[in-house]
Design a protein around this motif. Structure first.
Motif, PDB file in Angstrom:
ATOM      1  N   GLY A   7       0.851  -1.171   0.000  1.00  0.00           N
ATOM      2  CA  GLY A   7       0.000   0.000   0.000  1.00  0.00           C
ATOM      3  C   GLY A   7       0.892   1.228   0.000  1.00  0.00           C
ATOM      4  N   SER A   8       1.453   1.544  -1.176  1.00  0.00           N
ATOM      5  CA  SER A   8       2.481   2.589  -1.263  1.00  0.00           C
ATOM      6  C   SER A   8       1.911   3.912  -1.740  1.00  0.00           C
ATOM      7  N   GLY A   9       0.914   4.393  -0.980  1.00  0.00           N
ATOM      8  CA  GLY A   9       0.407   5.734  -1.201  1.00  0.00           C
ATOM      9  C   GLY A   9       1.281   6.732  -0.472  1.00  0.00           C
ATOM     10  N   ALA A  10       0.673   7.809   0.006  1.00  0.00           N
ATOM     11  CA  ALA A  10       1.450   8.879   0.620  1.00  0.00           C
ATOM     12  C   ALA A  10       2.229   8.394   1.838  1.00  0.00           C
ATOM     13  N   MET A  11       1.552   7.731   2.776  1.00  0.00           N
ATOM     14  CA  MET A  11       2.229   7.274   3.989  1.00  0.00           C
ATOM     15  C   MET A  11       3.175   6.112   3.699  1.00  0.00           C
ATOM     16  N   GLY A  12       2.765   5.194   2.860  1.00  0.00           N
ATOM     17  CA  GLY A  12       3.621   4.070   2.527  1.00  0.00           C
ATOM     18  C   GLY A  12       4.929   4.521   1.904  1.00  0.00           C
ATOM     19  N   CYS A  13       4.852   5.490   0.988  1.00  0.00           N
ATOM     20  CA  CYS A  13       6.068   6.003   0.363  1.00  0.00           C
ATOM     21  C   CYS A  13       6.958   6.717   1.376  1.00  0.00           C
ATOM     22  N   LEU A  14       6.352   7.452   2.295  1.00  0.00           N
ATOM     23  CA  LEU A  14       7.123   8.153   3.315  1.00  0.00           C
ATOM     24  C   LEU A  14       7.928   7.167   4.154  1.00  0.00           C
ATOM     25  N   PHE A  15       7.293   6.069   4.544  1.00  0.00           N
ATOM     26  CA  PHE A  15       7.977   5.070   5.357  1.00  0.00           C
ATOM     27  C   PHE A  15       8.948   4.243   4.523  1.00  0.00           C
ATOM     28  N   GLY A  16       8.589   3.949   3.287  1.00  0.00           N
ATOM     29  CA  GLY A  16       9.516   3.245   2.414  1.00  0.00           C
ATOM     30  C   GLY A  16      10.794   4.034   2.220  1.00  0.00           C
ATOM     31  N   ALA A  17      10.657   5.352   2.081  1.00  0.00           N
ATOM     32  CA  ALA A  17      11.828   6.213   1.931  1.00  0.00           C
ATOM     33  C   ALA A  17      12.713   6.149   3.170  1.00  0.00           C
ATOM     34  N   LEU A  71      10.163  -8.225   6.244  1.00  0.00           N
ATOM     35  CA  LEU A  71       9.151  -7.349   6.834  1.00  0.00           C
ATOM     36  C   LEU A  71       8.195  -6.881   5.761  1.00  0.00           C
ATOM     37  N   VAL A  72       6.902  -6.955   6.047  1.00  0.00           N
ATOM     38  CA  VAL A  72       5.876  -6.337   5.211  1.00  0.00           C
ATOM     39  C   VAL A  72       5.165  -5.290   6.063  1.00  0.00           C
ATOM     40  N   VAL A  73       5.266  -4.029   5.655  1.00  0.00           N
ATOM     41  CA  VAL A  73       4.585  -2.939   6.343  1.00  0.00           C
ATOM     42  C   VAL A  73       3.277  -2.685   5.620  1.00  0.00           C
ATOM     43  N   VAL A  74       2.158  -2.832   6.319  1.00  0.00           N
ATOM     44  CA  VAL A  74       0.840  -2.750   5.693  1.00  0.00           C
ATOM     45  C   VAL A  74       0.275  -1.355   5.865  1.00  0.00           C
ATOM     46  N   PHE A  75       0.030  -0.705   4.727  1.00  0.00           N
ATOM     47  CA  PHE A  75      -0.530   0.645   4.717  1.00  0.00           C
ATOM     48  C   PHE A  75      -1.789   0.729   3.868  1.00  0.00           C
ATOM     49  N   THR A  76      -2.352  -0.392   3.470  1.00  0.00           N
ATOM     50  CA  THR A  76      -3.565  -0.363   2.674  1.00  0.00           C
ATOM     51  C   THR A  76      -4.739   0.173   3.495  1.00  0.00           C
ATOM     52  N   LYS A  77      -5.814   0.541   2.821  1.00  0.00           N
ATOM     53  CA  LYS A  77      -7.051   0.822   3.530  1.00  0.00           C
ATOM     54  C   LYS A  77      -7.465  -0.430   4.299  1.00  0.00           C
ATOM     55  N   THR A  78      -8.086  -0.227   5.444  1.00  0.00           N
ATOM     56  CA  THR A  78      -8.421  -1.366   6.298  1.00  0.00           C
ATOM     57  C   THR A  78      -9.289  -2.401   5.587  1.00  0.00           C
ATOM     58  N   PHE A  79     -10.196  -1.954   4.721  1.00  0.00           N
ATOM     59  CA  PHE A  79     -11.091  -2.887   4.051  1.00  0.00           C
ATOM     60  C   PHE A  79     -10.404  -3.627   2.905  1.00  0.00           C
ATOM     61  N   HIS A  80      -9.166  -3.269   2.588  1.00  0.00           N
ATOM     62  CA  HIS A  80      -8.389  -3.981   1.570  1.00  0.00           C
ATOM     63  C   HIS A  80      -7.334  -4.914   2.180  1.00  0.00           C
ATOM     64  N   THR A  81      -7.221  -4.947   3.512  1.00  0.00           N
ATOM     65  CA  THR A  81      -6.139  -5.697   4.144  1.00  0.00           C
ATOM     66  C   THR A  81      -6.129  -7.159   3.734  1.00  0.00           C
ATOM     67  N   GLN A  82      -7.255  -7.828   3.860  1.00  0.00           N
ATOM     68  CA  GLN A  82      -7.328  -9.260   3.571  1.00  0.00           C
ATOM     69  C   GLN A  82      -6.905  -9.545   2.137  1.00  0.00           C
ATOM     70  N   GLY A  83      -7.495  -8.832   1.185  1.00  0.00           N
ATOM     71  CA  GLY A  83      -7.182  -9.077  -0.210  1.00  0.00           C
ATOM     72  C   GLY A  83      -5.743  -8.740  -0.554  1.00  0.00           C
ATOM     73  N   ALA A  84      -5.231  -7.655   0.037  1.00  0.00           N
ATOM     74  CA  ALA A  84      -3.858  -7.245  -0.255  1.00  0.00           C
ATOM     75  C   ALA A  84      -2.859  -8.283   0.243  1.00  0.00           C
ATOM     76  N   LEU A  85      -3.063  -8.793   1.446  1.00  0.00           N
ATOM     77  CA  LEU A  85      -2.144  -9.793   1.982  1.00  0.00           C
ATOM     78  C   LEU A  85      -2.272 -11.114   1.225  1.00  0.00           C
ATOM     79  N   GLU A  86      -3.471 -11.454   0.807  1.00  0.00           N
ATOM     80  CA  GLU A  86      -3.634 -12.653  -0.018  1.00  0.00           C
ATOM     81  C   GLU A  86      -2.876 -12.499  -1.335  1.00  0.00           C
ATOM     82  N   GLY A  87      -2.892 -11.277  -1.901  1.00  0.00           N
ATOM     83  CA  GLY A  87      -2.191 -11.026  -3.150  1.00  0.00           C
ATOM     84  C   GLY A  87      -0.689 -11.054  -3.026  1.00  0.00           C
ATOM     85  N   LEU A  88      -0.177 -10.888  -1.797  1.00  0.00           N
ATOM     86  CA  LEU A  88       1.268 -10.915  -1.554  1.00  0.00           C
ATOM     87  C   LEU A  88       1.688 -12.192  -0.829  1.00  0.00           C
ATOM     88  N   ALA A  89       0.780 -13.136  -0.696  1.00  0.00           N
ATOM     89  CA  ALA A  89       1.054 -14.336   0.097  1.00  0.00           C
ATOM     90  C   ALA A  89       2.272 -15.098  -0.406  1.00  0.00           C
TER      91      ALA A  89
END
Length: 307
Positions: A7-17, A71-89
């Motif tokens: 979930g590399s939006g604004a906050m994800g990119c800030l932490f990735g940096a 490490l996987v840092v999760v920054f997706t919207k809460t309602f996308h958490t399940q699907g996002a983690l399944e997609g990165l499983a």
């Protein structure tokens, strides 16, 4: 460490940096193809008070992210958490740790099941960040982050992450009372985000309105009462202080809920205001102002949804 920011939006990119600056192997993972293409072509453009950086961090779609990650840092919207983690499983290995720095309550339970409980961490960050265009993030404000193992246990990995983030320019520390910190952030968001979304204005506008200030104060007090009823014995004064900081130091910051409403996207109001109301009412505590803001934002979502 090999780190994925899911979930590399604004906050994800800030932490990735920050992890990148600290010398770690970072991959930004998202489903926004235009955003990923811009980062891969020109680097991540990060505009902070220290200046503008262009950071060569690879950006990938979930299916193209090569793991396993430490490490996987999760920054997706809460309602996308399940699907996002399944997609990165496919990139989550037997030693992978997960860290949620998402908004809302209940993120620890959303991560549980993808790794063992001892590898789940949660945190709260009070840093502002805005996605101003594909591959471009702006963060002009001060803040801090706290994190800790979600279900207790050895904090060694959490300590390593806090040190890495601090070395990378984002101050972070361990907080054994992390669930209190999460409650405090959720209450802050419940007070500020819906009003920004409903007025289509930034916190500076709210600070100039007596009506907004009264509403913010009421939501904070309702949220603290809900927290107390659920065993989180937090103080309202620091949260009120954060709302003041938001209205002054971060006066022009576009809250995530405002960005979502402007873009015609679903918001996280259910995991923020809705979660507070449900936690309060489960203990027999009323939260009428928080509930009203929840319902008004849901009306905005209904208006923006396709017919």
């Amino acid at each position: 460490m090999k780190v994925a920011i899911l979930g590399s939006g604004a906050m994800g990119c800030l932490f990735g940096a920050a992890f990148h600056r600290a010398g770690h192997d970072v991959t930004l993972v998202d489903v926004n193809a235009a955003h990923l293409d811009a980062i891969n072509a020109h680097g991540l453009e990060l505009d902070t008070r220290a200046g503008v950086e262009h950071l060569p961090i690879p950006a990938r779609l979930p299916a193209d992210a090569a793991g396993p990650f430490d490490l996987v840092v999760v920054f997706t919207k809460t309602f996308h958490t399940q699907g996002a983690l399944e997609g990165l499983a496919h990139a989550i290995g037997p030693a992978t740790h997960l860290l949620s720095l998402q908004n809302g309550l209940g993120n620890d339970r959303r991560l549980a099941g993808f790794v063992s409980d001892d590898r789940v961490m949660v945190g709260a960050s009070m840093l502002p960040s805005d996605l101003v265009g594909p591959g471009k993030v702006r963060s002009h404000g001060e803040g801090y982050s706290r994190l800790y193992p979600a279900f207790g246990g050895d904090p060694a990995m959490a300590q390593a992450l806090a040190e890495a983030l601090t070395a990378g320019g984002l101050p972070a520390q361990l907080d054994p009372e992390i669930h209190n910190a999460i409650w405090s952030k959720v209450i802050f968001n419940a007070a500020m985000n819906p009003l920004c979304a409903l007025t289509r204005r930034t916190p500076g506008f709210l600070g100039a309105s007596a009506e907004a200030r009264a509403t913010i104060r009421a939501v904070v007090e309702e949220g603290v009462a809900a927290a107390h009823a659920n065993g989180a014995m937090i103080d309202s004064a620091p949260i009120h202080a954060l709302t003041e900081t938001s209205m002054t130091d971060h006066a022009d910051h576009e809250a995530s809920m405002l960005q979502d409403v402007k873009a015609g996207r679903r918001t996280e109001v259910d995991a923020i205001n809705g979660a507070i109301v449900e936690a309060a009412e489960d203990k027999g505590v009323a939260a009428p102002v928080t509930r009203t803001l929840w319902h008004l934002v849901k009306l905005e979502e209904a208006k923006l949804a396709p017919s």
